[in-house]
Design a protein around this motif. Sequence first.
Motif, PDB file in Angstrom:
ATOM      1  N   LYS A  47       0.374  -1.224   0.342  1.00 50.60           N
ATOM      2  CA  LYS A  47       0.031  -0.406   0.186  1.00 50.60           C
ATOM      3  C   LYS A  47       1.416   0.991   0.189  1.00 50.60           C
ATOM      4  O   LYS A  47       2.012   1.056   0.840  1.00 50.60           O
ATOM      5  CB  LYS A  47      -0.398   0.170   0.947  1.00 50.60           C
ATOM      6  N   PRO A  48       0.276   2.154  -0.401  1.00 50.84           N
ATOM      7  CA  PRO A  48       1.015   3.876  -0.971  1.00 50.84           C
ATOM      8  C   PRO A  48       1.366   3.777   0.718  1.00 50.84           C
ATOM      9  O   PRO A  48       0.466   4.270   1.507  1.00 50.84           O
ATOM     10  CB  PRO A  48       0.469   4.637  -1.787  1.00 50.84           C
ATOM     11  N   GLU A  49       2.589   3.960   1.052  1.00 48.09           N
ATOM     12  CA  GLU A  49       3.024   4.792   1.874  1.00 48.09           C
ATOM     13  C   GLU A  49       2.611   6.278   2.351  1.00 48.09           C
ATOM     14  O   GLU A  49       3.288   6.951   1.168  1.00 48.09           O
ATOM     15  CB  GLU A  49       4.410   4.121   2.484  1.00 48.09           C
ATOM     16  N   PRO A  50       2.480   7.350   3.778  1.00 45.54           N
ATOM     17  CA  PRO A  50       2.211   8.925   3.703  1.00 45.54           C
ATOM     18  C   PRO A  50       3.232   9.231   3.728  1.00 45.54           C
ATOM     19  O   PRO A  50       3.663  10.894   3.115  1.00 45.54           O
ATOM     20  CB  PRO A  50       1.840   8.627   4.775  1.00 45.54           C
ATOM     21  N   TYR A  51       5.048   8.837   3.762  1.00 45.01           N
ATOM     22  CA  TYR A  51       5.485  10.079   4.343  1.00 45.01           C
ATOM     23  C   TYR A  51       6.668  10.053   2.912  1.00 45.01           C
ATOM     24  O   TYR A  51       7.102  11.416   2.035  1.00 45.01           O
ATOM     25  CB  TYR A  51       7.084   8.919   5.201  1.00 45.01           C
ATOM     26  N   LYS A  52       6.693   9.145   1.283  1.00 43.57           N
ATOM     27  CA  LYS A  52       7.323   8.920   0.071  1.00 43.57           C
ATOM     28  C   LYS A  52       6.529   9.195  -0.744  1.00 43.57           C
ATOM     29  O   LYS A  52       7.010   9.183  -2.016  1.00 43.57           O
ATOM     30  CB  LYS A  52       8.951   8.490  -0.029  1.00 43.57           C
ATOM     31  N   GLY A  53       5.448   8.672  -0.457  1.00 42.28           N
ATOM     32  CA  GLY A  53       3.872   8.499  -1.095  1.00 42.28           C
ATOM     33  C   GLY A  53       4.781   6.521  -2.156  1.00 42.28           C
ATOM     34  O   GLY A  53       3.524   6.736  -2.845  1.00 42.28           O
ATOM     35  N   ILE A 102      -2.635  10.846  -2.287  1.00 45.10           N
ATOM     36  CA  ILE A 102      -2.180   9.792  -1.179  1.00 45.10           C
ATOM     37  C   ILE A 102      -2.180  11.298  -0.177  1.00 45.10           C
ATOM     38  O   ILE A 102      -1.216  12.324  -0.368  1.00 45.10           O
ATOM     39  CB  ILE A 102      -0.561   9.178  -1.218  1.00 45.10           C
ATOM     40  N   ARG A 103      -2.455  10.954   0.976  1.00 46.90           N
ATOM     41  CA  ARG A 103      -1.820  12.209   1.752  1.00 46.90           C
ATOM     42  C   ARG A 103      -0.958  12.280   2.442  1.00 46.90           C
ATOM     43  O   ARG A 103      -0.510  11.328   2.834  1.00 46.90           O
ATOM     44  CB  ARG A 103      -3.170  11.423   2.955  1.00 46.90           C
ATOM     45  N   ARG A 104      -0.525  12.686   2.580  1.00 47.50           N
ATOM     46  CA  ARG A 104       1.631  12.858   2.508  1.00 47.50           C
ATOM     47  C   ARG A 104       1.214  13.617   4.147  1.00 47.50           C
ATOM     48  O   ARG A 104       0.663  14.641   4.270  1.00 47.50           O
ATOM     49  CB  ARG A 104       2.310  13.504   2.063  1.00 47.50           C
ATOM     50  N   LYS A 105       2.347  13.085   5.014  1.00 44.72           N
ATOM     51  CA  LYS A 105       2.511  13.288   5.888  1.00 44.72           C
ATOM     52  C   LYS A 105       3.969  14.172   6.238  1.00 44.72           C
ATOM     53  O   LYS A 105       4.850  13.374   4.992  1.00 44.72           O
ATOM     54  CB  LYS A 105       2.448  12.175   6.838  1.00 44.72           C
ATOM     55  N   ALA A 106       4.363  15.301   7.025  1.00 43.91           N
ATOM     56  CA  ALA A 106       5.567  16.040   6.968  1.00 43.91           C
ATOM     57  C   ALA A 106       6.273  14.568   7.609  1.00 43.91           C
ATOM     58  O   ALA A 106       5.991  13.991   8.639  1.00 43.91           O
ATOM     59  CB  ALA A 106       5.821  17.172   7.514  1.00 43.91           C
ATOM     60  N   GLY A 107       8.424  14.363   6.993  1.00 42.74           N
ATOM     61  CA  GLY A 107       8.875  13.380   7.975  1.00 42.74           C
ATOM     62  C   GLY A 107       9.148  14.600   9.455  1.00 42.74           C
ATOM     63  O   GLY A 107       8.984  15.355  10.449  1.00 42.74           O
ATOM     64  N   LYS A 108      10.084  14.215  10.106  1.00 51.35           N
ATOM     65  CA  LYS A 108      10.868  14.690  11.114  1.00 51.35           C
ATOM     66  C   LYS A 108      12.074  15.371  10.616  1.00 51.35           C
ATOM     67  O   LYS A 108      12.397  15.814   9.715  1.00 51.35           O
ATOM     68  CB  LYS A 108      11.811  13.313  11.501  1.00 51.35           C
ATOM     69  N   SER A 109      11.085  16.477  11.526  1.00 53.98           N
ATOM     70  CA  SER A 109      12.132  18.127  11.241  1.00 53.98           C
ATOM     71  C   SER A 109      13.246  18.003  11.988  1.00 53.98           C
ATOM     72  O   SER A 109      13.355  17.509  12.999  1.00 53.98           O
ATOM     73  CB  SER A 109      11.586  19.256  12.425  1.00 53.98           C
ATOM     74  N   ALA A 110      14.653  18.445  11.623  1.00 52.47           N
ATOM     75  CA  ALA A 110      16.123  18.270  11.666  1.00 52.47           C
ATOM     76  C   ALA A 110      16.226  19.575  12.356  1.00 52.47           C
ATOM     77  O   ALA A 110      15.548  20.784  12.624  1.00 52.47           O
ATOM     78  CB  ALA A 110      16.363  18.622  10.150  1.00 52.47           C
TER      79      ALA A 110
END
Length: 181
Positions: free
Chosen positions: A157-163, A173-181
């Motif tokens: 299934k498509p994952e929300p971080y990289k698609g 695809i609903r995208r999520k923001a990754g870890k903020s540096a």
Amino acid sequence: MSRIGKSIINIPTGTTVEYNNNLVTVKGKNGELKQQLTGGIALNIENSQITIERPSDNKEHKALHGLYRALVNNMIIGVSEGFTKKLELVGVGYRASNQGQKLELALGFSHLVVLEVPKEVKVETLTEKGKNPIITLSSHDKYLLGMVCAKIRSLRKPEPYKGKGVRFVGEQIRRKAGKSA
């Protein structure tokens, strides 16, 4: 009254519909489909038009009224025109190829995933350089086509971080923001 259930279904030329003993049989240029009607739902065929009737305004009858109208309509569209769905493989190294009804997928696992697609579903794979591989599935049976697409999509299934993953062409695809540096 149900808006879907009360609408009339037109039978296109070259398609025959038979109804006896609560069994609807639809034949057309793409194949033949059958559906059992339950719950007292009746089907009337007049002048190449179909109407679905229910025995009462009971909640169950209302639900079945719209359901069977949609199923019969999908059967008629399927045997006359057919249905097509396209899946896109998004990810580095994701590949798809087919030999007849065997679909081989490279989805980032340590092994190839081999799926035996039912003979009613026609499979085509397209791989262009610089673009994501596309799997085109077509059939006269909408239910079976949806089941095969869902099975292929469930493999990755498509994952929300990289698609990355298997998705329908044009699916957002609903995208999520990754870890903020």
